[in-house]
Design a protein around this motif. Structure first.
Motif, PDB file in Angstrom:
ATOM      1  N   ASP A  10       0.838  -1.009   0.057  1.00 20.29           N
ATOM      2  CA  ASP A  10       0.052   0.051  -0.269  1.00 20.29           C
ATOM      3  C   ASP A  10       1.139   1.356   0.020  1.00 20.29           C
ATOM      4  N   THR A  12       2.226   5.047  -0.547  1.00 24.44           N
ATOM      5  CA  THR A  12       1.721   6.282  -0.215  1.00 24.44           C
ATOM      6  C   THR A  12       2.121   7.258  -1.648  1.00 24.44           C
ATOM      7  N   ASN A  55      -5.143   3.204  -2.664  1.00 25.02           N
ATOM      8  CA  ASN A  55      -5.893   3.995  -1.743  1.00 25.02           C
ATOM      9  C   ASN A  55      -5.159   5.023  -0.863  1.00 25.02           C
ATOM     10  N   ARG A  56      -3.926   4.636  -0.599  1.00 22.68           N
ATOM     11  CA  ARG A  56      -3.230   5.434   0.297  1.00 22.68           C
ATOM     12  C   ARG A  56      -2.487   6.807  -0.562  1.00 22.68           C
ATOM     13  N   ALA A  58      -3.240   9.908  -1.878  1.00 26.28           N
ATOM     14  CA  ALA A  58      -3.824  10.954  -1.728  1.00 26.28           C
ATOM     15  C   ALA A  58      -3.763  11.819  -3.070  1.00 26.28           C
TER      16      ALA A  58
END
Ligand SMILES: Cc1cc2nc3c(=O)[nH]c(=O)nc-3n(C[C@H](O)[C@H](O)[C@H](O)COP(=O)(O)OP(=O)(O)OC[C@H]3O[C@@H](n4cnc5c(N)ncnc54)[C@H](O)[C@@H]3O)c2cc1C
Length: 291
Positions: A10, A12, A55-56, A58
Motif C-alpha cells: 500500500d 503512499t 488507496n493511500r 491521496a
C-alpha cells in the motif's frame, strides 16, 4: 470463496506504486475501489502474485478545472464526482451517468480510474468518455502518455494500458454552457448494469444543431461513437423528424451480440428508443439554457 494468497503493498506515492508495478509486471494488479477486482479475486478468475493498493495515494484523488478541461484524478470516487459542483456545472452528462452506476456502496468505493480501466462494455463512464472526447493520462515508472478515449478502449474488458502502466487522470473538455445532455439507459433492475445506454450532448440554437456527440454502452465490445448520427443532426438540425431519422440510423450502426440477458435484436431496438429519448431530453435542456 476467498482469493488466492497475494503479497499486499500500500504505497503512499505514485512513484512507489509505479516502481512496484515495474518490479512485478504481469504478476501484479493495482487495487482501486475493489468493486470489480475483489469479486474477480474471490471467484479466482484473477490470481495476481501481488496487489498494489492505490488507496493511500491521496495525490490521485482530485477534480480540477483549467480553462478548457476538467481533470479528474484516477482515485476520485464515483460518489465524489456525483456531488462535485464543478462536475455538475461543467460536465452534467458525467454527473447524470454517475447517478446510474450500481448502488450507493458501490459508488462510495468505486473510482473513475477503476471503472475506465476495467472497461466493462455496459459501464456508463466509458460511454461518457467516448462521447465527450476525454483523454486518458497513463504513467509508468519512466514516462507519461496521453490517449484519446477511442484509443484507450480496445475490446471487452481490455484497454490500451501496458502491464506497467496506470491511469493517473482523465481529462474532459468542458461542455459549452448552451449545451444539453442526457444519459438514457435501460436496466432490468435498479442498480444493474444496463442492457443498453446512449450518452448524448447537443448544442441547439432554434432548430440548428451546432454540435452533437453520441456514444453507446452495452451494445458492443467497447463504447461506440455514433459519428454518422452526429453528422446527420449537425447537417439537418434537431427536429422531431430528424430525431426519428437519427434514432433509426443509430440502430443500424450498432452490432450487438446475443447473450443470456438479451437478444441482439432487442438491444438494437433499445438503441433506437434510447437515442430518441436521449436526443429529446438533451435538446430540451439545451433550449432551456437559452430561454
Ligand atoms: C453489484 C455491482 C453493480 C455495479 N453496477 C455498475 C453499473 O451499473 N455501472 C458501472 O459502470 N459499474 C458498475 N459496477 C462496477 C463499479 O462501477 C466498479 O467500481 C468499477 O467497475 C471498478 O472501479 P473500482 O475503483 O472499484 O476498481 P477495482 O475493482 O479496484 O479495479 C478494477 C480493474 O481496474 C484496474 N485498475 C483500477 N484502477 C486503475 C488505474 N488507476 N490504472 C490502471 N488500472 C486500474 C484494476 O487492476 C482492476 O483490473 C458495479 C459493481 C458491482 C459490484
Amino acid at each position: 470463496m476467498k482469493p488466492p494468497a497475494f503479497a499486499y503493498h500500500d504505497p503512499t506515492s505514485l512513484e512507489e506504486a509505479l516502481e512496484l508495478l515495474h518490479r512485478y509486471g504481469a504478476d501484479a494488479k493495482v487495487l482501486a475501489g475493489g468493486q470489480s477486482l475483489m469479486p474477480l479475486l474471490n471467484f479466482r478468475l484473477s490470481s495476481p502474485t501481488a496487489l498494489i493498493d492505490l488507496n493511500r495515494i491521496a495525490a490521485l484523488a482530485y477534480i480540477r478545472q483549467d480553462s478548457e478541461q476538467l481533470r479528474i484524478g484516477a482515485m476520485t470516487r464515483q460518489r465524489t464526482i456525483e456531488f462535485s459542483p464543478l462536475v455538475h456545472e461543467h460536465l452534467p452528462l458525467l454527473h447524470e451517468a454517475t447517478t446510474l452506476i450500481g448502488h450507493l456502496p458501490i459508488r462510495t468505493r468505486g473510482t473513475i480510474g477503476g471503472s475506465m480501466s476495467h472497461a466493462d462494455p455496459a459501464a456508463e463512464y466509458p460511454a461518457v468518455a467516448t462521447a465527450l472526447e476525454a483523454e486518458f493520462v497513463l504513467r509508468n515508472a519512466r514516462s507519461t502518455r496521453i490517449l484519446r478515449a477511442e484509443e484507450f478502449f480496445v475490446t471487452y474488458l481490455t484497454t490500451a494500458l501496458a502491464l506497467d502502466e496506470v491511469v493517473i487522470e482523465v481529462r474532459f473538455p468542458l461542455s459549452p454552457s448552451t449545451s444539453g445532455w442526457a444519459f438514457a439507459e435501460f436496466a432490468q433492475r435498479h442498480g444493474d448494469f444496463a442492457l443498453a445506454g446512449v450518452a448524448a450532448v447537443v448544442d441547439v440554437h432554434g432548430e440548428r444543431c451546432q454540435m452533437a456527440r453520441l456514444a453507446t454502452a452495452g451494445v458492443g465490445p467497447t463504447p461506440l461513437r455514433l459519428r454518422a448520427v452526429e453528422h446527420l443532426l449537425e447537417q439537418d438540425g434537431l427536429t422531431e423528424q430528424s430525431i426519428e431519422v437519427a434514432s433509426e440510423r443509430a440502430a443500424e450502426l450498432v452490432d450487438p451480440s446475443n447473450d443470456l440477458h438479451a437478444s441482439a435484436d432487442y438491444r438494437r431496438h433499445l438503441v433506437r428508443v434510447l437515442t430518441r429519448r436521449a436526443l429529446r431530453q438533451a435538446a430540451a435542456r439545451s433550449r432551456k439554457t437559452q430561454s
